[in-house]
Motif scaffolding. Sequence first.
Motif, PDB file in Angstrom:
ATOM      1  N   LEU A  48       6.874  13.133  17.517  1.00 29.42           N
ATOM      2  CA  LEU A  48       6.344  11.819  17.882  1.00 29.42           C
ATOM      3  C   LEU A  48       6.777  10.813  16.834  1.00 29.42           C
ATOM      4  CD1 LEU A  48       4.475  10.073  19.721  1.00 29.42           C
ATOM      5  CD2 LEU A  48       2.614  10.632  18.119  1.00 29.42           C
ATOM      6  N   ASN A  49       7.565   9.821  17.239  1.00 30.93           N
ATOM      7  CA  ASN A  49       8.020   8.765  16.333  1.00 30.93           C
ATOM      8  C   ASN A  49       7.262   7.488  16.644  1.00 30.93           C
ATOM      9  OD1 ASN A  49      10.176  10.445  15.285  1.00 30.93           O
ATOM     10  ND2 ASN A  49      11.234  10.063  17.210  1.00 30.93           N
ATOM     11  N   HIS A  50       6.751   6.848  15.593  1.00 32.58           N
ATOM     12  CA  HIS A  50       5.981   5.624  15.809  1.00 32.58           C
ATOM     13  C   HIS A  50       6.270   4.620  14.708  1.00 32.58           C
ATOM     14  CE1 HIS A  50       2.823   2.993  17.180  1.00 32.58           C
ATOM     15  NE2 HIS A  50       2.231   3.025  15.993  1.00 32.58           N
ATOM     16  N   LYS A  51       6.435   3.367  15.122  1.00 32.49           N
ATOM     17  CA  LYS A  51       6.664   2.268  14.184  1.00 32.49           C
ATOM     18  C   LYS A  51       5.348   1.535  13.980  1.00 32.49           C
ATOM     19  CE  LYS A  51       9.890  -1.552  13.395  1.00 32.49           C
ATOM     20  NZ  LYS A  51      11.012  -2.325  13.987  1.00 32.49           N
ATOM     21  N   LEU A  52       4.720   1.743  12.821  1.00 27.98           N
ATOM     22  CA  LEU A  52       3.434   1.119  12.532  1.00 27.98           C
ATOM     23  C   LEU A  52       3.571  -0.380  12.326  1.00 27.98           C
ATOM     24  CD1 LEU A  52       1.895   3.765  10.104  1.00 27.98           C
ATOM     25  CD2 LEU A  52       1.218   3.323  12.464  1.00 27.98           C
ATOM     26  N   ALA A  53       4.639  -0.779  11.671  1.00 25.27           N
ATOM     27  CA  ALA A  53       4.926  -2.194  11.401  1.00 25.27           C
ATOM     28  C   ALA A  53       6.436  -2.311  11.233  1.00 25.27           C
ATOM     29  CB  ALA A  53       4.187  -2.667  10.152  1.00 25.27           C
ATOM     30  N   ASP A  54       6.900  -3.539  11.010  1.00 25.60           N
ATOM     31  CA  ASP A  54       8.341  -3.730  10.851  1.00 25.60           C
ATOM     32  C   ASP A  54       8.903  -2.951   9.674  1.00 25.60           C
ATOM     33  OD1 ASP A  54       8.413  -5.364  13.043  1.00 25.60           O
ATOM     34  OD2 ASP A  54       8.271  -7.241  11.893  1.00 25.60           O
ATOM     35  N   ASN A  55       8.057  -2.632   8.697  1.00 26.63           N
ATOM     36  CA  ASN A  55       8.541  -1.956   7.493  1.00 26.63           C
ATOM     37  C   ASN A  55       7.984  -0.547   7.315  1.00 26.63           C
ATOM     38  OD1 ASN A  55       5.936  -2.910   7.028  1.00 26.63           O
ATOM     39  ND2 ASN A  55       6.292  -3.260   4.848  1.00 26.63           N
ATOM     40  N   ILE A  56       7.294   0.011   8.320  1.00 24.19           N
ATOM     41  CA  ILE A  56       6.724   1.351   8.204  1.00 24.19           C
ATOM     42  C   ILE A  56       6.983   2.149   9.480  1.00 24.19           C
ATOM     43  CG2 ILE A  56       4.662   2.737   7.761  1.00 24.19           C
ATOM     44  CD1 ILE A  56       3.379   0.346   6.466  1.00 24.19           C
ATOM     45  N   THR A  57       7.619   3.310   9.329  1.00 24.96           N
ATOM     46  CA  THR A  57       7.795   4.228  10.448  1.00 24.96           C
ATOM     47  C   THR A  57       7.291   5.610  10.039  1.00 24.96           C
ATOM     48  OG1 THR A  57      10.059   4.742   9.750  1.00 24.96           O
ATOM     49  CG2 THR A  57       9.784   3.002  11.386  1.00 24.96           C
ATOM     50  N   VAL A  58       6.729   6.353  11.010  1.00 28.76           N
ATOM     51  CA  VAL A  58       6.214   7.692  10.749  1.00 28.76           C
ATOM     52  C   VAL A  58       6.730   8.637  11.825  1.00 28.76           C
ATOM     53  CG1 VAL A  58       4.146   6.868   9.563  1.00 28.76           C
ATOM     54  CG2 VAL A  58       4.090   7.259  12.045  1.00 28.76           C
ATOM     55  N   SER A  59       6.741   9.929  11.505  1.00 29.89           N
ATOM     56  CA  SER A  59       7.183  10.946  12.440  1.00 29.89           C
ATOM     57  C   SER A  59       6.316  12.184  12.265  1.00 29.89           C
ATOM     58  CB  SER A  59       8.657  11.293  12.192  1.00 29.89           C
ATOM     59  OG  SER A  59       9.063  12.384  12.991  1.00 29.89           O
ATOM     60  N   ALA A  60       5.611  12.592  13.335  1.00 34.07           N
ATOM     61  CA  ALA A  60       4.804  13.818  13.337  1.00 34.07           C
ATOM     62  C   ALA A  60       5.522  14.861  14.177  1.00 34.07           C
ATOM     63  CB  ALA A  60       3.416  13.537  13.893  1.00 34.07           C
ATOM     64  N   VAL A 110       9.242  -3.597  -0.420  1.00 37.59           N
ATOM     65  CA  VAL A 110       9.718  -4.983  -0.456  1.00 37.59           C
ATOM     66  C   VAL A 110      11.196  -4.919  -0.094  1.00 37.59           C
ATOM     67  CG1 VAL A 110       8.043  -5.767  -2.191  1.00 37.59           C
ATOM     68  CG2 VAL A 110      10.243  -4.819  -2.926  1.00 37.59           C
ATOM     69  N   PRO A 111      11.811  -6.057   0.258  1.00 41.18           N
ATOM     70  CA  PRO A 111      13.246  -6.011   0.565  1.00 41.18           C
ATOM     71  C   PRO A 111      14.048  -5.389  -0.575  1.00 41.18           C
ATOM     72  CG  PRO A 111      12.330  -8.113   1.241  1.00 41.18           C
ATOM     73  CD  PRO A 111      11.239  -7.404   0.498  1.00 41.18           C
ATOM     74  N   GLY A 112      14.787  -4.323  -0.270  1.00 40.67           N
ATOM     75  CA  GLY A 112      15.595  -3.638  -1.270  1.00 40.67           C
ATOM     76  C   GLY A 112      14.945  -2.424  -1.879  1.00 40.67           C
ATOM     77  N   THR A 113      13.657  -2.186  -1.605  1.00 43.19           N
ATOM     78  CA  THR A 113      12.938  -1.042  -2.163  1.00 43.19           C
ATOM     79  C   THR A 113      12.360  -0.206  -1.026  1.00 43.19           C
ATOM     80  OG1 THR A 113      12.331  -2.322  -4.122  1.00 43.19           O
ATOM     81  CG2 THR A 113      11.125  -0.281  -3.730  1.00 43.19           C
ATOM     82  N   THR A 114      12.790   1.061  -0.929  1.00 42.03           N
ATOM     83  CA  THR A 114      12.381   1.928   0.173  1.00 42.03           C
ATOM     84  C   THR A 114      11.785   3.220  -0.361  1.00 42.03           C
ATOM     85  OG1 THR A 114      14.125   1.054   1.606  1.00 42.03           O
ATOM     86  CG2 THR A 114      13.149   3.166   2.235  1.00 42.03           C
ATOM     87  N   LEU A 115      10.610   3.570   0.174  1.00 39.49           N
ATOM     88  CA  LEU A 115       9.926   4.816  -0.171  1.00 39.49           C
ATOM     89  C   LEU A 115      10.039   5.772   1.005  1.00 39.49           C
ATOM     90  CD1 LEU A 115       7.992   6.433  -2.076  1.00 39.49           C
ATOM     91  CD2 LEU A 115       6.109   5.381  -0.807  1.00 39.49           C
TER      92      LEU A 115
END
Length: 444
Positions: free
Chosen positions: A259-271, A299-304
Motif C-alpha cells: 500500500l503506497n500513500h502520499k501523506l503530503a507533498d513531502n511525505i510518502t509511506v509504503s506498508a 526541507v528543499p534539498g534535505t531528504t530522510l
Amino acid sequence: MNTTQLFNQPTITFKRTVLMSMMAMSLGGISLSTQAQTSAQSNQQEIEQLRQEVQALRALVEQQQRQTAVVTAHVAATPAPASKPVMKIASGAEFNLYGNIRADASYQVEGGATDWPFNQINSVALEGNNENSDRFRSTLSATRLGMDFKAPVAAGDKALSGKLEVDFLGGASFDNLRIRHAYISYANWLIGQTWSNFAVPDYIPETVDALVYTGGSIKRTPQVRYTSTISPETNLVFAVEDPKDKTVTQRLPALTARLNHKLADNITVSARAMGHEKRINEDEKMAWGTGLGVKYDVVPGTTLKADYYHVKGDSSFVTFANTGVAVTALKDKAITTDSQIAGQSEFDSIIVGVTQQFNDKLRGTLGYGYMNFDQDNEYLAAVNPTTINKDLWQTWANVFYSPTKPLSFGLEYVYGEREAVVAAPNGSTKGEDNRINAVAIYNF
C-alpha cells in the motif's frame, strides 16, 4: 486757376491714388512676406525635429538588429540540450537505449573474503580467524545496459511498454551477464522480472556500495503484478512472485501486497506484507513478513529515508538474513527423504539515513543499518551455529560529485560489525567490516 492747372488737378489726384495703392500693396506684400518667412521657419524647425526623431528611431532599430544578431549567433553556437534518442521500427514500436559504465573500487582494512568491492557484512571473518586485512579490490561488473520500449496496441488507446536491463554481476565469479529487469506492462498489469513488491529499494538511503547495507534489500523477482489506484494519493499493489529460495522445495509462489500513500507533498509511506510456503519433502511451514518505508523531504534539498522489516522463516527477500529455515538431517548433515523443517529464523531490521543536496553538483548521505535475529534452540541445533548471526550493524557516510550530467564520482567510508551466535575457537564472536569505497560512473 488757369486751364493748365485745371487739367493737371485730376492727374495729380490719380497719381496720388496710384502711389497710395502701390504703397498699400507694398506694405501688404511686406506683411505677406513676413508671414511666409515666419511659416517657413516654423516648418523648417518641424522638419528638423522630425529628421532628428527619424535618426533616433533608425539608431534604435539598428541597435536592436545588432543585439538580435548577437543572440542569434549565441543560440546557433550553443548545442541543443542532449536527450535520449527515440528509435522506431516498422511496426510502430519505439525504444531507447540507456546505461552506464561503472568502475567500483574498495580499500578494505577488514572485511569479507570474496574478491569484490561490495558488502559482505554477514560473513566477515571473526577477529583473529583468517581475517581479510588490507585488501584492494575493483570491478566494472556493475556496468549496465538497458532498453525501454513502447508499442501501440490495436484495442484501446493504451500502449504496451516494457524494459530490458542487464549487468555483469552474475555467476559465481560475479562477472557474468545477468538479467536485472525484463518485463512488459499494460494498463494495470506487469509481467516479468523487476523489483520485488515486498522488498522495494525506494526507501533505502543512497550508498556507493552497489549491494546496499544492513537492513536494506534490492531484491528482483519474476512476478505477475496488478496495481489498483484508489485515489491520486493512494494505490494498492498485489503480486505473485518467485523468490528463488534454493534452501527449500518450492511448490507455490510468494504472495505480496503493498500500500503506497502520499501523506503530503513531502511525505510518502509504503506498508508491505509477504507470505510464502516453505516445504521440505512433505513438511510445510508458512513464512511471512511485514515492511514499512518512509520518505520525508524535510526541507528543499534535505531528504530522510527509513525502511523497517519484520520477517519470520524467510531469507530470500531481505539481504544478509540468516537462513530462513533449518532442516533436520539424519546423515552427515545432508538433506534426505526423511528430512523435516526443524525451525525458522526470525528477525527485525531497519535502515535509516539523511541525504543533503549541497548544490546542483554535490550531495552527501549519512546512514545506519541494523539487524537483530531471535534465537530458537531447535533452529540452532539443525544448522552450523558458527555461520548464524545474532546482530549486524553498519554505518556509512558518502559524497557524490557530478561535474557534468553524464559523470558522477562517489567516495564513501563504511564501518560495521557482526556478532555470531557461537564464538570461534579463540573466543571471538565479532567480525569487522571497515572499508573505503569509490565509484566512477558515466551515464549514457
